[in-house]
Design a protein around this motif. Structure first.
Motif, mmCIF file in Angstrom:
data_model
loop_
_atom_site.group_PDB
_atom_site.id
_atom_site.type_symbol
_atom_site.label_atom_id
_atom_site.label_comp_id
_atom_site.label_asym_id
_atom_site.label_seq_id
_atom_site.Cartn_x
_atom_site.Cartn_y
_atom_site.Cartn_z
ATOM 1 N N VAL A 202 -36.740 27.325 37.327
ATOM 2 C CA VAL A 202 -35.578 27.970 37.317
ATOM 3 C C VAL A 202 -34.250 27.019 37.304
ATOM 4 O O VAL A 202 -34.260 26.015 38.008
ATOM 5 C CB VAL A 202 -35.289 28.766 39.003
ATOM 6 C CG1 VAL A 202 -33.875 29.531 39.047
ATOM 7 C CG2 VAL A 202 -36.461 29.687 39.287
ATOM 8 N N ASN A 203 -33.600 27.348 36.341
ATOM 9 C CA ASN A 203 -32.649 26.424 36.085
ATOM 10 C C ASN A 203 -31.174 27.071 36.190
ATOM 11 O O ASN A 203 -30.694 28.167 35.716
ATOM 12 C CB ASN A 203 -32.504 26.245 34.527
ATOM 13 C CG ASN A 203 -31.386 25.448 33.851
ATOM 14 O OD1 ASN A 203 -30.650 24.572 34.822
ATOM 15 N ND2 ASN A 203 -31.191 25.540 32.465
ATOM 16 N N TYR A 204 -30.395 26.603 37.315
ATOM 17 C CA TYR A 204 -29.308 27.191 37.849
ATOM 18 C C TYR A 204 -28.230 25.998 37.306
ATOM 19 O O TYR A 204 -28.037 25.141 37.861
ATOM 20 C CB TYR A 204 -29.355 27.199 39.345
ATOM 21 C CG TYR A 204 -28.217 27.835 39.894
ATOM 22 C CD1 TYR A 204 -27.875 29.263 39.865
ATOM 23 C CD2 TYR A 204 -27.244 27.057 40.654
ATOM 24 C CE1 TYR A 204 -26.847 29.936 40.190
ATOM 25 C CE2 TYR A 204 -26.009 27.616 41.088
ATOM 26 C CZ TYR A 204 -25.971 29.144 41.048
ATOM 27 O OH TYR A 204 -24.655 29.816 41.352
ATOM 28 N N GLN A 205 -27.043 26.935 37.004
ATOM 29 C CA GLN A 205 -25.983 26.085 36.500
ATOM 30 C C GLN A 205 -24.858 26.349 37.352
ATOM 31 O O GLN A 205 -24.355 27.781 37.484
ATOM 32 C CB GLN A 205 -25.546 26.229 35.118
ATOM 33 C CG GLN A 205 -26.613 26.087 34.071
ATOM 34 C CD GLN A 205 -26.523 26.905 32.691
ATOM 35 O OE1 GLN A 205 -25.608 27.647 32.697
ATOM 36 N NE2 GLN A 205 -27.461 26.606 31.919
ATOM 37 N N SER A 206 -24.421 25.605 38.047
ATOM 38 C CA SER A 206 -23.355 25.803 39.124
ATOM 39 C C SER A 206 -21.682 25.710 38.624
ATOM 40 O O SER A 206 -21.100 24.807 38.369
ATOM 41 C CB SER A 206 -23.372 25.064 40.343
ATOM 42 O OG SER A 206 -22.271 24.046 40.505
ATOM 43 N N ILE A 207 -21.243 26.835 38.006
ATOM 44 C CA ILE A 207 -20.222 26.975 37.157
ATOM 45 C C ILE A 207 -18.996 27.650 37.782
ATOM 46 O O ILE A 207 -17.944 27.999 37.262
ATOM 47 C CB ILE A 207 -20.458 27.625 35.706
ATOM 48 C CG1 ILE A 207 -21.113 29.071 35.852
ATOM 49 C CG2 ILE A 207 -21.239 26.810 34.877
ATOM 50 C CD1 ILE A 207 -21.089 29.790 34.567
ATOM 51 N N GLY A 208 -19.510 28.454 38.930
ATOM 52 C CA GLY A 208 -18.144 29.101 39.737
ATOM 53 C C GLY A 208 -18.477 30.717 39.576
ATOM 54 O O GLY A 208 -19.209 31.083 38.569
ATOM 55 N N SER A 209 -18.100 31.406 40.752
ATOM 56 C CA SER A 209 -18.328 32.771 40.670
ATOM 57 C C SER A 209 -17.801 33.530 39.665
ATOM 58 O O SER A 209 -18.517 34.417 39.066
ATOM 59 C CB SER A 209 -17.798 33.388 42.082
ATOM 60 O OG SER A 209 -18.329 32.729 43.228
ATOM 61 N N GLY A 210 -16.705 33.381 39.066
ATOM 62 C CA GLY A 210 -16.089 33.951 38.026
ATOM 63 C C GLY A 210 -16.863 33.802 36.852
ATOM 64 O O GLY A 210 -17.300 35.003 36.040
ATOM 65 N N GLY A 211 -17.467 32.742 36.436
ATOM 66 C CA GLY A 211 -18.386 32.375 35.692
ATOM 67 C C GLY A 211 -19.593 33.229 35.770
ATOM 68 O O GLY A 211 -20.468 33.634 34.716
ATOM 69 N N GLY A 212 -20.167 33.222 36.793
ATOM 70 C CA GLY A 212 -21.675 33.894 37.119
ATOM 71 C C GLY A 212 -21.369 35.443 36.760
ATOM 72 O O GLY A 212 -22.295 35.747 35.991
ATOM 73 N N ILE A 213 -20.304 36.048 37.318
ATOM 74 C CA ILE A 213 -19.981 37.352 37.060
ATOM 75 C C ILE A 213 -19.950 37.620 35.353
ATOM 76 O O ILE A 213 -20.491 38.495 34.780
ATOM 77 C CB ILE A 213 -18.690 37.915 37.854
ATOM 78 C CG1 ILE A 213 -19.140 37.625 39.307
ATOM 79 C CG2 ILE A 213 -18.656 39.364 37.509
ATOM 80 C CD1 ILE A 213 -17.467 38.109 40.037
ATOM 81 N N GLU A 214 -19.311 36.775 34.834
ATOM 82 C CA GLU A 214 -19.008 36.982 33.621
ATOM 83 C C GLU A 214 -20.078 36.566 32.781
ATOM 84 O O GLU A 214 -20.717 37.754 31.841
ATOM 85 C CB GLU A 214 -18.075 36.096 32.684
ATOM 86 C CG GLU A 214 -17.607 36.406 31.438
ATOM 87 C CD GLU A 214 -16.409 35.583 30.903
ATOM 88 O OE1 GLU A 214 -15.444 35.284 31.671
ATOM 89 O OE2 GLU A 214 -16.769 34.918 29.848
ATOM 90 N N GLN A 215 -21.114 35.644 33.023
ATOM 91 C CA GLN A 215 -22.518 35.626 32.225
ATOM 92 C C GLN A 215 -23.195 36.601 32.492
ATOM 93 O O GLN A 215 -24.135 36.914 31.475
ATOM 94 C CB GLN A 215 -22.816 34.187 32.484
ATOM 95 C CG GLN A 215 -21.739 33.091 32.073
ATOM 96 C CD GLN A 215 -22.601 31.894 31.543
ATOM 97 O OE1 GLN A 215 -23.625 32.073 31.176
ATOM 98 N NE2 GLN A 215 -21.463 31.052 31.226
ATOM 99 N N ALA A 216 -23.266 37.110 33.646
ATOM 100 C CA ALA A 216 -24.395 38.108 34.058
ATOM 101 C C ALA A 216 -23.917 39.476 33.063
ATOM 102 O O ALA A 216 -24.962 40.031 32.863
ATOM 103 C CB ALA A 216 -24.521 38.622 35.467
#
Lengths: 292, 336
Positions: free
Chosen positions: B52-66
């Motif tokens: 599992v490769n987790y990139q900690s880019i910030g919640s905003g980025g997480g929502i956008e990428q999902a």
């Protein structure tokens, strides 16, 4: 044989032309992307974006003035400190310093330019900011500290280019002046500086562009506050540090677009500064050619 | 010849390794739970071979990428409402709970000694209380020797789920805060200096005498910062300790049909620490294959990861909550 040779030449010619055009292409592509991405904010806020002070992402209110102001003032402080010191260093290195000192001192000043900006930022936060706090009060973070860090960062640019420009003064001019009874101060003031003026101005403008766009070091010590500070020792923000801080957590289109708008403003200001510097350099070359 | 043989073996074995290396998942988002996700991913790899490769880019980025389907799962500290989840076609469930603590750097005042009422916290962040020896602070701390110094307020300069949860708390305890500043991941802060990330705030607090800041509990523990004692929803003093975070978590009222949209702030109970927050996982609805793998990863971590989460300063989800999440997975056919 002859044919092969000319194909090679043609190929090479096109390759170089292609490389040159590629740069232009990237420059205009970046500019176009910035305009497209900034368009929603440009459309929504218009020019009031530049004069509006409030930056409240949770209410979708974006005003660029604090960041623009912070960029200008921190750069101004940096120039006030860096320019006289750097020119002093350059004069010392080219004219006053003994020969044995010239090389080691010149190299160590140039090495200042090789220190990564994040290192300057950390040094600023852990050493300079506490020092500023003890001397001037407040919390040590703000425009003044950022300006000082920037001054140290741009110092080598100005002093190296200025020294090289001063060194181009023909010996015959200096010797003639000395022969007429001029002192060393007279020679520096009336012969060398006027001769190297274009180079000095150019170096200052290049340094200005660099200070204006500096991100990491400033982010560390600026205090990152979207308010126009009432003193130069109070926290503020700049355009690049706003971009660096806020890009990753953008959650609305208008927010993203406003950041692009700031980036566009930074791009245009830097472009104007660099273009001005280049114009100065080119003009200088042309006028020298005519003299010859 | 030998060399050739060696080379062939090397090539064949490396091929074999890559063939049997297991599945690979990519996730991105919130920085706040990143340390525990890294730890869980490491144990999961050891146990199952899946990476599992987790990139900690910030919640905003997480929502956008999902939402854009560029990752197998996104992570956000700010829960999404059902309408937004339906629009982006996402599932959502909580993964772990964190707590936000107020840390200070006032000489001579040890951890937990300073009592700050919730309204005083809001007033400090509003710039209404500017000195440490303000009568309002002294009233709650008669035995402390508070200095006549300006308070340096430290907060985040970047957008952050931590800020979202902290400002949600401030809006709930102060109507002034609610109308002037409000709740959000980045705010128009009335006062203070900004640090980038939890580590930036930590550094500024450590660096600046007489400062106050808010950070994820893990950063307080690892940097040995002094924390403040604040108040529960009903006004009882409560320290920033794991048992009090757990008391809050136990009271949570999760609902499946809201996709766990729930903000843990200011839970009832005499020991409920008021600023705790769950962090969430977002799954793209149509990616059934990777979803079952992501769910397997989190299920494995729910079973085996509580200890490491506690050690890192987080609060594991209570067993009932975990069971509820398992029910959610089943209901939406996310498991195999």
């Amino acid at each position: 044989m002859h044919n092969k040779h000319s194909i090679k030449e043609m190929f090479f010619e096109h390759l170089t032309r292609f490389s040159a055009i590629l740069v232009l292409f990237f420059l205009s592509a970046i500019f176009i992307v910035l305009i497209i991405k900034a368009y929603p904010a440009i459309h929504h806020f218009g020019f009031s974006f530049i004069t509006e002070q409030k930056w409240a992402p949770n209410f979708e209110l974006f005003g660029g003035l604090p960041a623009i102001y912070g960029s200008f003032i921190s750069t101004l402080i940096a120039m006030l400190f860096a320019v006289p010191v750097a020119i002093g260093i350059a004069i010392f290195l080219s004219e006053i310093s003994p020969k044995s000192l010239k090389a080691p001192m010149g190299v160590s000043i140039e090495l200042l330019a090789a220190i990564p900006s994040v290192v300057y930022g950390m040094w600023g936060l852990f050493y300079l900011a506490p020092l500023m706090r003890d001397v001037f009060g407040g919390n040590g973070l703000g425009l003044f500290t950022a300006g000082l860090i920037l001054a140290i960062m741009i110092l080598p640019f100005i002093s190296a280019i200025t020294r090289d420009a001063l060194n181009t003064t023909p010996k015959i001019l200096k010797e003639s002046a000395y022969a007429l009874g001029a002192t060393q101060w007279d020679v520096i003031k009336d012969i060398m500086i006027p001769y190297a003026k274009a180079g000095i101005v150019g170096s200052v403008i290049l340094a200005l562009g660099r200070a204006f766009g500096e991100t990491m070091a400033v982010t560390f010590v600026m205090g990152n506050s979207h308010q126009i500070p009432n003193s130069i020792f109070a926290p503020a923000t700049s355009i690049p540090s706003t971009l660096a801080n806020e890009f990753s957590e953008v959650d609305s289109e208008l927010y993203l677009s406003s950041l692009y708008f700031l980036a566009l403003i930074l791009f245009i200001i830097s472009f104007i500064i660099i273009a001005f510097a280049k114009f100065y350099f080119l003009k200088n070359k042309r006028s020298r050619k005519i003299k010859k | 010849m030998i060399l050739k043989k060696l080379l062939t073996t090397a090539v064949v074995s490396s091929l074999a390794v890559s063939l049997f290396a297991g599945e690979k998942l990519t996730g991105a988002g919130a920085t706040f739970p990143a340390p525990v996700y890294y730890d869980w991913a490491y144990s999961y790899k050891k146990a199952t071979g899946h990476k599992v490769n987790y990139q900690s880019i910030g919640s905003g980025g997480g929502i956008e990428q999902a939402s854009k389907r560029t990752v197998d799962f996104g992570a956000s500290d700010e829960p999404l409402k059902s309408a937004k989840l339906d629009k982006e076609k996402l599932y959502q469930f909580p993964a772990v709970i964190g707590s936000i603590v107020l840390v200070h750097n006032v000489a001579g005042i040890p951890d937990e000694a300073l009592k700050l009422s919730n309204t005083n916290v809001a007033d400090i962040y509003l710039g209404k209380i500017t000195k440490w020896n303000d009568p309002k602070i002294v009233a709650d701390n008669p035995s402390l020797n508070l200095p006549n110094e300006n308070i340096t307020v430290v907060r985040r300069s970047d957008g952050s789920g931590t800020t979202y949860n902290f400002s949600y708390f401030l809006s709930a305890v102060s109507s002034d805060w609610k109308s002037k500043v409000g709740t959000g991941k980045s705010l128009d802060w009335p006062v203070g200096v900004g640090g980038k990330g939890n580590e930036g705030v930590t550094n500024l607090v450590k660096q600046t005498p007489n400062s106050i800041g808010y950070v994820e509990n893990a950063y307080k523990i690892s940097n040995k910062l002094s924390g403040a004692t604040i108040q529960t929803a009903s006004g009882k003093w409560v320290t920033a300790r794991e048992e009090n975070f757990k008391a809050s978590a136990a009271n949570a009222n999760w609902e499946l049909d809201k996709h766990f949209y729930y903000i843990l702030s200011l839970q009832k109970g005499d020991h409920s620490y008021p600023i705790v927050a769950a962090t969430f996982i977002l799954l793209p609805k149509e990616k059934t294959e990777t979803n079952s793998l992501v769910v397997d990863f989190y299920n494995h971590s729910f079973e085996n990861g509580d200890k490491s989460a506690s050690k890192l300063g987080y609060v594991p989800l209570p067993t009932e909550t975990k069971n509820l999440i398992r029910q959610y997975w089943k209901q939406n056919k996310l498991t195999n």
